[in-house]
Write a protein that holds these residues in place. Structure first.
Motif, short mmCIF file in Angstrom:
data_model
loop_
_atom_site.label_atom_id
_atom_site.label_comp_id
_atom_site.label_asym_id
_atom_site.label_seq_id
_atom_site.Cartn_x
_atom_site.Cartn_y
_atom_site.Cartn_z
N ALA A 1 45.53 33.21 39.43
CA ALA A 1 45.94 34.23 40.95
C ALA A 1 46.22 35.98 39.95
CB ALA A 1 47.29 33.71 41.67
N ALA A 2 47.30 35.92 38.76
CA ALA A 2 47.29 37.00 38.73
C ALA A 2 46.03 38.25 38.14
CB ALA A 2 48.27 36.60 37.16
N TYR A 3 44.53 37.45 38.00
CA TYR A 3 43.53 37.85 37.35
C TYR A 3 42.48 38.40 39.45
CZ TYR A 3 39.04 38.82 36.20
OH TYR A 3 37.64 39.39 36.23
N ALA A 4 43.52 37.65 40.05
CA ALA A 4 42.70 38.37 41.09
C ALA A 4 43.33 39.22 41.55
CB ALA A 4 42.45 37.18 41.92
N ALA A 5 44.23 39.34 41.71
CA ALA A 5 45.59 40.27 42.11
C ALA A 5 45.01 41.18 41.61
CB ALA A 5 46.98 39.76 42.16
N GLU A 6 45.33 41.51 40.20
CA GLU A 6 44.80 43.21 39.20
C GLU A 6 43.66 43.60 39.69
OE1 GLU A 6 47.42 44.13 38.30
OE2 GLU A 6 48.90 43.33 36.70
N ARG A 7 42.84 42.67 40.11
CA ARG A 7 41.39 42.98 40.72
C ARG A 7 41.50 43.41 41.79
NH1 ARG A 7 35.93 39.42 40.31
NH2 ARG A 7 34.75 41.18 40.82
N ARG A 8 42.05 43.03 42.78
CA ARG A 8 42.22 43.75 44.33
C ARG A 8 42.71 44.94 44.19
NH1 ARG A 8 42.69 38.09 46.19
NH2 ARG A 8 44.98 38.32 45.90
N ALA A 9 43.89 44.52 43.34
CA ALA A 9 45.00 46.06 42.79
C ALA A 9 44.02 47.46 42.44
CB ALA A 9 46.17 46.09 42.35
N LEU A 10 43.87 47.22 41.70
CA LEU A 10 42.15 47.52 40.88
C LEU A 10 41.54 48.37 42.09
CD1 LEU A 10 41.34 49.70 38.23
CD2 LEU A 10 39.75 47.60 37.97
N ALA A 11 40.89 47.94 42.65
CA ALA A 11 39.80 48.36 44.18
C ALA A 11 40.25 48.80 44.90
CB ALA A 11 39.40 46.85 44.70
N ALA A 12 42.35 48.67 45.12
CA ALA A 12 42.57 50.00 45.85
C ALA A 12 42.80 50.92 45.78
CB ALA A 12 43.79 48.54 46.41
N HIS A 13 43.08 50.90 44.51
CA HIS A 13 43.68 52.56 43.75
C HIS A 13 42.29 52.74 43.40
CE1 HIS A 13 47.03 49.99 42.88
NE2 HIS A 13 46.62 49.39 41.70
N VAL A 14 40.93 52.66 43.50
CA VAL A 14 40.29 53.26 42.78
C VAL A 14 39.73 54.19 44.66
CG1 VAL A 14 37.83 53.30 43.32
CG2 VAL A 14 39.23 51.87 40.81
N ALA A 15 39.61 52.87 45.64
CA ALA A 15 39.90 53.14 46.79
C ALA A 15 41.12 54.83 47.64
CB ALA A 15 39.68 51.99 48.11
#
Lengths: 145, 160
Positions: free
Chosen positions: A88-102
């Protein structure tokens, strides 16, 4: 004939992996609110994961976003709950990264903050990858939408 | 006011210098700096991999390939703003140290320093890129260099 502008839009869209630019300007408090939401989900996801440095970094990132949101006139909501554990942490950091790039495409005056968030989330994703049997260097363009 | 005076006044306005160009680099300048750094990194990692030969670890092979992908992506963006892909500059600083590395420990130490320089360069560049999509593309490359720095640092420490 392909115009220079079309080339620019096409090339950048190809790299950013997204379609035409949004025509409606996003409100800074909304974009910052979303950055806080995804970062808090990452913090929550670390419950039960033995990674104190990653937890501390995620909390620090959430604190910086919260301060920026307040400075922009927004009010942080309640911290969201979500799944926890290494996957879950891996998935959450991955989603956070995509949100920051957007968000880089939406908030020019918050790019300094966003650059720091991107570095933190990208490193956390790479650090967690071995725990979930993923390649930490899977992409040359991590965070691509 | 007489017609002649009016004409002279108008001509004077036209002759005024255009407003000074806004201070700071153009988008092309920023992209040009970034691609130069990526091209130097490709040269440096390539030289280190040749020196290490069969002992080169997979992580450095992957990083080398990803630096090359970054340079290609930036060349596409440069072409879109009407600029050619520049020739690769001679590696300097940490890139020069990496290019000269003859053992794995030295290569990893130089690679960490180089990735640190690249992270700093992209963090500095992001606020200077007005086009949102170009900035987002640079943001993904920043993320990649942050991951390179972490993974090579980790392997350096693990090797003791």
């Amino acid at each position: 004939m392909v115009t220079r502008r079309a080339l620019l839009a096409g090339g950048a869209a190809m790299l950013a992996g997204c379609g035409p630019a949004k025509t409606r300007a996003a409100r800074p408090v909304d974009v910052l609110g979303e950055q806080l939401r995804v970062t808090r989900l990452a913090v929550a996801a670390y419950a039960g994961v033995d990674a104190p440095a990653l937890v501390a970094d995620a909390r620090a990132r959430a604190g910086r976003v919260e301060a920026a949101l307040r400075a922009a006139g927004g009010k942080p909501g309640r911290a969201p709950a979500g799944p926890s554990g290494a996957a879950a942490a891996y998935a959450a950091e991955r989603r956070a990264l995509a949100a920051h790039v957007a968000a880089v495409g939406e908030l020019r005056d918050q790019r300094e903050l966003l650059a720091g968030l991107i570095v933190g989330a990208a490193q956390a994703q790479a650090a967690l990858a071995p725990l979930v049997h993923r390649d930490p260097l899977a992409s040359a363009f991590p965070g691509q939408p | 006011m007489r017609r002649r005076e009016l004409l002279l006044a108008a001509a004077g306005l036209l002759a005024l210098p255009a407003p000074a160009r806004a201070a700071g680099p153009t988008e092309g300048d920023v992209l040009g700096d970034l691609i130069g750094r990526e091209q130097a990194a490709v040269v440096a990692y390539g030289a280190a991999l040749r020196a290490l030969g069969a002992t080169a670890p997979q992580e450095l092979v992957t990083v080398h390939a990803q630096e090359s992908a970054h340079a290609d992506a930036l060349a596409t963006l440069l072409a879109a703003v009407g600029l050619p892909r520049p020739r690769a500059p001679r590696p300097q600083g940490a890139a020069a140290q990496l290019a000269a590395a003859t053992d794995l420990d030295a290569a990893r130490r130089a690679a960490v320093a180089l990735e640190q320089e690249l992270v700093a360069a992209y963090k500095s560049a992001l606020p200077q890129l007005p086009d949102p999509k170009i900035a987002m593309s640079a943001a993904t490359i920043l993320a990649s260099h942050a991951q390179h720095r972490l993974i090579v640092s980790r392997d350096l420490m693990a090797a003791g």
